[in-house]
Design an enzyme around this catalytic site. Structure first.
Site, mmCIF file in Angstrom:
data_model
loop_
_atom_site.group_PDB
_atom_site.id
_atom_site.type_symbol
_atom_site.label_atom_id
_atom_site.label_comp_id
_atom_site.label_asym_id
_atom_site.label_seq_id
_atom_site.Cartn_x
_atom_site.Cartn_y
_atom_site.Cartn_z
ATOM 1 N N GLU A 181 0.851 -1.194 0.000
ATOM 2 C CA GLU A 181 0.000 0.000 0.000
ATOM 3 C C GLU A 181 0.887 1.245 0.000
ATOM 4 O O GLU A 181 2.018 1.215 0.497
ATOM 5 C CB GLU A 181 -0.906 -0.012 1.251
ATOM 6 C CG GLU A 181 -1.807 1.206 1.344
ATOM 7 C CD GLU A 181 -2.963 1.046 2.345
ATOM 8 O OE1 GLU A 181 -2.964 0.067 3.109
ATOM 9 O OE2 GLU A 181 -3.853 1.924 2.342
ATOM 10 N N ASN A 213 -12.318 -1.126 -1.313
ATOM 11 C CA ASN A 213 -11.679 -1.766 -0.158
ATOM 12 C C ASN A 213 -12.380 -1.317 1.109
ATOM 13 O O ASN A 213 -12.673 -0.121 1.273
ATOM 14 C CB ASN A 213 -10.199 -1.342 -0.088
ATOM 15 C CG ASN A 213 -9.546 -1.712 1.243
ATOM 16 O OD1 ASN A 213 -9.220 -2.867 1.475
ATOM 17 N ND2 ASN A 213 -9.361 -0.729 2.125
ATOM 18 N N GLU A 214 -12.665 -2.253 1.978
ATOM 19 C CA GLU A 214 -13.286 -1.924 3.275
ATOM 20 C C GLU A 214 -14.380 -0.869 3.089
ATOM 21 O O GLU A 214 -14.391 0.186 3.752
ATOM 22 C CB GLU A 214 -12.236 -1.486 4.305
ATOM 23 C CG GLU A 214 -11.263 -2.607 4.631
ATOM 24 C CD GLU A 214 -10.407 -2.386 5.879
ATOM 25 O OE1 GLU A 214 -10.424 -1.296 6.447
ATOM 26 O OE2 GLU A 214 -9.715 -3.353 6.280
ATOM 27 N N TYR A 244 -7.278 -8.808 11.565
ATOM 28 C CA TYR A 244 -6.009 -8.490 12.220
ATOM 29 C C TYR A 244 -5.986 -9.056 13.635
ATOM 30 O O TYR A 244 -7.030 -9.108 14.304
ATOM 31 C CB TYR A 244 -5.806 -6.975 12.297
ATOM 32 C CG TYR A 244 -5.447 -6.355 10.948
ATOM 33 C CD1 TYR A 244 -4.142 -6.398 10.474
ATOM 34 C CD2 TYR A 244 -6.413 -5.742 10.164
ATOM 35 C CE1 TYR A 244 -3.803 -5.844 9.244
ATOM 36 C CE2 TYR A 244 -6.083 -5.181 8.931
ATOM 37 C CZ TYR A 244 -4.778 -5.242 8.480
ATOM 38 O OH TYR A 244 -4.442 -4.699 7.265
ATOM 39 N N GLU A 300 -6.494 -9.104 4.040
ATOM 40 C CA GLU A 300 -5.564 -8.433 4.961
ATOM 41 C C GLU A 300 -5.554 -9.241 6.238
ATOM 42 O O GLU A 300 -6.619 -9.504 6.817
ATOM 43 C CB GLU A 300 -6.010 -6.993 5.263
ATOM 44 C CG GLU A 300 -5.884 -6.067 4.064
ATOM 45 C CD GLU A 300 -6.243 -4.608 4.379
ATOM 46 O OE1 GLU A 300 -6.142 -4.194 5.548
ATOM 47 O OE2 GLU A 300 -6.630 -3.908 3.427
ATOM 48 N N GLN A 308 1.765 -5.953 5.994
ATOM 49 C CA GLN A 308 2.018 -5.767 4.587
ATOM 50 C C GLN A 308 3.441 -6.223 4.290
ATOM 51 O O GLN A 308 4.128 -6.628 5.212
ATOM 52 C CB GLN A 308 1.802 -4.311 4.221
ATOM 53 C CG GLN A 308 0.364 -3.840 4.529
ATOM 54 C CD GLN A 308 0.034 -2.465 3.928
ATOM 55 O OE1 GLN A 308 0.798 -1.848 3.203
ATOM 56 N NE2 GLN A 308 -1.160 -1.967 4.273
HETATM 57 O O1 AHR Z 1 -3.226 -2.386 6.368
HETATM 58 C C1 AHR Z 1 -3.521 -1.129 6.908
HETATM 59 C C2 AHR Z 1 -4.981 -0.730 6.703
HETATM 60 O O2 AHR Z 1 -5.788 -1.622 7.419
HETATM 61 C C3 AHR Z 1 -5.507 -0.823 5.305
HETATM 62 O O3 AHR Z 1 -5.238 0.322 4.560
HETATM 63 C C4 AHR Z 1 -6.970 -0.971 5.513
HETATM 64 O O4 AHR Z 1 -7.601 -1.658 4.457
HETATM 65 C C5 AHR Z 1 -7.060 -1.703 6.842
HETATM 66 O O5 AHR Z 1 -7.989 -1.139 7.679
#
Ligand code: AHR
Length: 526
Positions: A58, A202-203, A273, A329, A378
């Protein structure tokens, strides 16, 4: 737990062995007692798609600028060749770009044409830095080509237009004469790139536009409609999936989007996450207690439930199992390193991160029939990275997570083998989790078995029975370290690095493996 419809033979074997193992579970609570494992080498299940081992770049912090893209001796921008060479060792199957949240903020025409003429923008999402757009479409395509990976492009739905996204698609993929193909040629690229993986936002429940699932479904269909077929290229259209990290509207989002747009979706992108302590209680990647060690695995393992629940909804709208569940992610999200710009999400990476990666892969493997792509967040200098670079990007270290990706690459495109494992338990304070995690696969006549011992205090012995094939040799590598917080630095880059594993003994169909505490082992059986 067992699904007997598609893999009958495997299922019956598993049921029989599960019964056998149930009787020995109590026995294995004594951590000195061996854990029983049964591996059935002749009943392969689904293929573990190599795209599960995907990456993510990103426009955030020093992932691209100072990571993939650095200034050369002449002061000009160029690809970071040594870093790319290191990443090539992982067989990276894909790279997702330009975000993340940045995708819905990015206007692709800013990043084409002569670099000195490209406009600058402010990256208001990540640190408020000036983005000079020197890394754009052509540079990204050069990057994936250098890596030998496939591109995943995420289009701008949140602040872009249907026309803008359709133009980008045409720019990348139209083979003949067209306004966008001609523009591409003016910028030096004759042939289309034939990009197939395409994210439609995205999201979109959050930074991508704060939409409801119903609204997003309609918007998605409108944008996806204009990704026309060009030559042989058909869009593989990826829709925003649920926010599993906060669990806030997991079933509602999946339900609404699959009901509203499922017939036009090829991949649904769930994000998960591992945030130990929650957003307010995070610690540094390298400063944590045993309570935070076990909490990381306890939390990382919950992706299994998120996958199951999401897949169950998908099964109703997509009984043919056409749509990929993508974990687009994933990874650990710690406090940023002291002294770093908080908006850059720069964190260190310790042995704990490596074990989160290995157990996450084991879970993705178990769901290989539905989970067919995943992207760690990432690749460089951001969140749970493979590589950390020094400020100017010249020197770099490989993180413990890099080593897991390297050791586990044997599972890419291999067929999942059913195993039954008495994983025992590991307890700290109020928390109890299984002590072991494992997965096995077969490819090109070899069988690979990977095992993780999450117990940081006790070695664990695994007594494995290998069924369905005969093997004459076992070899392997191990990743472990002195402390749970061990990590690699620019001064000591090899504190956590794989070494030869000598703890496996093969005797006919019996394989005995002695796992040191806090370790990951990958074995090859031939
Ligand atoms: O990976 C960091 C951020 O986390 C990304 O930009 C977003 O898609 C997610 O919330």
């Amino acid at each position: 737990m067992f699904r007997c419809t598609r893999y009958q033979k495997r299922c019956l074997l598993l049921l029989a062995t599960a019964l056998l193992l149930a009787t020995s579970t109590a026995f294995a609570q004594n951590t000195n007692a061996p854990h029983r494992l049964i591996l059935n080498a002749d009943t392969p299940g689904p293929t573990i798609n190599r795209h599960i081992y995907g990456h993510f770049a990103e426009h955030l912090g020093r992932d691209i600028y100072g990571g993939f893209w650095v200034r050369g001796d002449d002061g000009g921008w160029q690809l970071n060749e040594p870093v790319i060479e290191a990443l090539r060792q992982l067989n990276p199957p894909n790279v997702r770009w330009p975000g993340g949240c940045f995708a819905d903020y990015y206007h692709w025409k800013d990043g084409i044409g002569p670099r000195e003429e490209r406009p600058t923008i402010v990256n208001a999402l990540w640190g408020g830095v000036t983005e000079d757009n020197s890394f754009g479409t052509h540079e990204f395509m050069d990057l994936v080509e250098a890596l030998g990976a496939e591109p995943i492009v995420v289009g701008n739905v949140g602040s872009g237009t249907v026309e803008e996204m359709a133009d980008w698609w045409e720019y990348m993929n139209h083979p003949g004469q067209s306004p966008m193909a001609d523009l591409r040629r003016e910028n030096g690229r004759d042939e289309p790139w034939n990009v197939r993986f395409w994210g439609v936002g995205n999201e979109s429940w959050g930074c991508g536009g704060n939409m409801t699932p119903e609204h997003y479904s309609d918007v998605y269909k409108r944008f996806a409609t204009f990704l026309h077929n060009y030559g042989d290229t058909r869009a593989f259209r990826i829709a925003t999936g649920p926010d599993a990290t906060t669990n806030r509207d997991l079933p509602e989002w999946t339900e609404g989007v699959m009901r509203g747009a499922g017939h036009m979706i090829d991949g649904l992108d769930l994000h998960y996450y591992t945030v130990v302590g929650g957003w307010g209680g995070r610690t540094l990647a390298t400063e944590f207690t045993e309570a935070e060690w076990i909490a990381a695995f306890d939390q990382a393992r919950q992706v299994d439930g998120h996958i199951r629940r999401t897949a169950a909804i998908m099964d109703r709208y997509d009984p043919q199992n056409r749509v990929w569940l993508i974990v687009g992610e994933w990874g650990m999200w710690h406090l940023p390193e002291p002294g770093s710009e908080p908006g850059f999400l720069y964190q260190q990476n310790a042995l704990r991160d490596a074990l989160v990666a290995s157990i996450s892969f084991d879970i993705f493997h178990q769901h290989a029939d539905r989970v067919r792509m995943a992207n760690i967040a990432q690749t460089i200098n951001v969140l749970q990275a493979m590589i950390l670079t020094e400020r100017e990007g010249a020197g770099f270290v490989l993180t413990p997570t890099y080593h897991v990706f390297e050791m586990y690459k044997v599972h890419q495109d291999a067929d999942l083998l059913p195993i039954t494992l008495d994983a025992g338990s590991y307890t700290h304070g109020e928390t109890t989790i299984p002590a072991l995690s494992a997965s096995a696969s077969t490819k090109d006549g070899n069988v690979h078995l990977s095992l993780t011992n999450m117990d940081p205090n006790q070695p664990r012995t695994v007594q494995a029975t290998l069924r369905g094939d005969s093997f004459s040799s076992v070899s392997g590598r191990i990743l472990t370290a002195e402390a749970i917080t061990s990590h690699n630095t620019f001064e000591r880059p090899n504190t956590v690095a794989p070494t030869t594993f000598n703890g496996a003994r093969l005797n006919g169909e019996q394989l005995t493996i002695t796992m040191p505490p806090k370790s990951i082992v990958v074995l090859t059986l031939e």
